[in-house]
Enzyme design. Structure first.
Site, short mmCIF file in Angstrom:
data_model
loop_
_atom_site.label_atom_id
_atom_site.label_comp_id
_atom_site.label_asym_id
_atom_site.label_seq_id
_atom_site.Cartn_x
_atom_site.Cartn_y
_atom_site.Cartn_z
N ILE A 156 -1.62 -8.79 10.97
CA ILE A 156 -0.37 -9.55 11.12
C ILE A 156 0.76 -8.53 11.13
O ILE A 156 1.07 -7.93 10.09
CB ILE A 156 -0.13 -10.56 9.97
CG1 ILE A 156 -1.28 -11.54 9.84
CG2 ILE A 156 1.19 -11.30 10.20
CD1 ILE A 156 -1.09 -12.59 8.73
N GLU B 258 -4.87 -1.69 9.07
CA GLU B 258 -3.86 -1.62 8.00
C GLU B 258 -4.43 -1.98 6.64
O GLU B 258 -4.25 -1.25 5.67
CB GLU B 258 -2.68 -2.57 8.33
CG GLU B 258 -1.67 -2.60 7.19
CD GLU B 258 -0.41 -3.38 7.51
OE1 GLU B 258 -0.40 -4.17 8.48
OE2 GLU B 258 0.58 -3.19 6.77
N THR C 297 4.26 -9.22 8.43
CA THR C 297 3.75 -9.96 7.25
C THR C 297 4.89 -10.60 6.45
O THR C 297 4.77 -11.73 5.98
CB THR C 297 2.92 -9.02 6.35
OG1 THR C 297 1.82 -8.54 7.11
CG2 THR C 297 2.40 -9.72 5.11
C1 IPD Z 1 5.91 -4.07 9.45
C2 IPD Z 1 6.71 -4.53 10.66
C3 IPD Z 1 8.18 -4.24 10.46
C4 IPD Z 1 8.43 -2.79 10.14
C5 IPD Z 1 7.60 -2.34 8.94
C6 IPD Z 1 6.13 -2.61 9.21
P1 IPD Z 1 3.59 -5.22 8.75
O1 IPD Z 1 4.52 -4.26 9.70
O2 IPD Z 1 6.26 -3.92 11.84
O3 IPD Z 1 8.91 -4.51 11.63
O4 IPD Z 1 9.78 -2.65 9.80
O5 IPD Z 1 7.81 -0.98 8.74
O6 IPD Z 1 5.39 -2.21 8.08
O7 IPD Z 1 3.58 -4.62 7.38
O8 IPD Z 1 4.21 -6.56 8.77
O9 IPD Z 1 2.27 -5.16 9.40
#
Ligand code: IPD
Length: 263
Positions: free
Chosen positions: A92, A70, A95
């Site tokens: 994470i 990511e 996040t």
């Molecule tokens: C997020 C989480 C969240 C989802 C977001 C993601 P991140 O990942 O999985 O549940 O709603 O679309 O981006 O950014 O915390 O790695």
């Protein structure tokens, strides 16, 4: 997946455990928050540190393997899935939860060979989907905020319409812990019967999708068709019947692909 990959699994568990310790430590100190694509797209020094730790450790052991992470993609690395053994990493997942001390965060590491998600997982071996024909336990999804300047108001309206539609199936309720991988582990453990989301990324889906499959559940596209890791959309469900029922209540909207422009 057969024995040749056992060493990868063992190393993955080891490095994920180390990463978990770094995240727990990070929760104890002041968290400096930075923004990526928007004011609600958060990243911290701990996300970046954990991703560096995971990639350097795996690279040292398996120098020919590929990575999609990511934070590396946010920094400009390509997001292309090839036939190579590929590690797909969310350092994470959750996040926003991490930043606010909301206690649902995890490290998510998926592994693909010839674009197939690995079918083994230590968590999965201890969990079991309910395999009910109808959704009885709560269904999970995500509720992204409609922040000013966020690109697509129609997308927000479609998400809200889908939520309303799913609530009329009926389901026993909707939950949103704020981490895609946690949502999928809830499906795998039988606490939720389904999770759906359009707009997430391959690093949010890769690890959790393998856990659900290994626990006897199914992963499909939000249309009910085959799951595509780079499509940014999925339903993870306790049974095919639940996935198909949910798909009939979801109206699709455009979210782009991870291997296109990433938008
Ligand atoms: C997020 C989480 C969240 C989802 C977001 C993601 P991140 O990942 O999985 O549940 O709603 O679309 O981006 O950014 O915390 O790695």
């Amino acid at each position: 997946m057969s024995d040749p990959w056992q060493e990868c699994l063992e190393h993955c568990v080891e490095v994920a455990t180390q990463a978990g310790k770094v995240i727990r430590e990070g929760l104890k100190s002041d968290i400096a928050v930075m923004h990526k694509s928007s004011q609600v797209d958060l990243v911290t020094e701990t996300d970046q540190r954990v991703e560096r730790l995971i990639i350097s450790s795996i690279k040292a052991k398996f120098p020919t393997h590929s990575f999609i992470g990511e934070e590396s993609v946010a920094a400009g690395a390509p997001s292309v899935l090839t036939d190579d053994p590929t590690w797909i990493i969310d350092p994470i997942d959750g996040t926003t939860n991490f930043v606010h001390g909301f206690p649902f965060v995890c490290v998510s590491i998926g592994f693909t060979v010839k674009k197939q998600n690995s079918a083994w997982c230590t968590v999965a071996s201890r969990t079991k989907c309910t395999q009910r024909a109808k959704a009885r336990a709560p269904t999970a999804t995500a509720f992204p905020s409609r922040s000013p300047g966020r690109k697509d108001p129609q997308r927000f309206d479609a998400m809200m319409a889908n939520l309303r539609s799913v609530l009329t199936i009926p389901v026993h309720g909707i939950r949103s812990p704020g981490s895609a991988a946690v949502n999928m582990c809830l499906v795998a453990s039988g606490a939720a019967d389904a999770y759906y989301h359009a707009g997430i990324h391959c690093w949010d889906m890769a690890g959790g999708a393998a856990v659900v499959t290994e626990a006897g559940g199914v992963v499909t596209d939000v249309s009910g068709g085959p799951f595509d890791l780079m499509s940014r959309r999925l339903i993870a469900a306790s049974s095919r019947a639940v996935a198909e029922r949910l798909a009939r209540h979801i109206t699709e909207f455009h979210v782009g692909r991870d291997d296109a422009d990433g938008s």
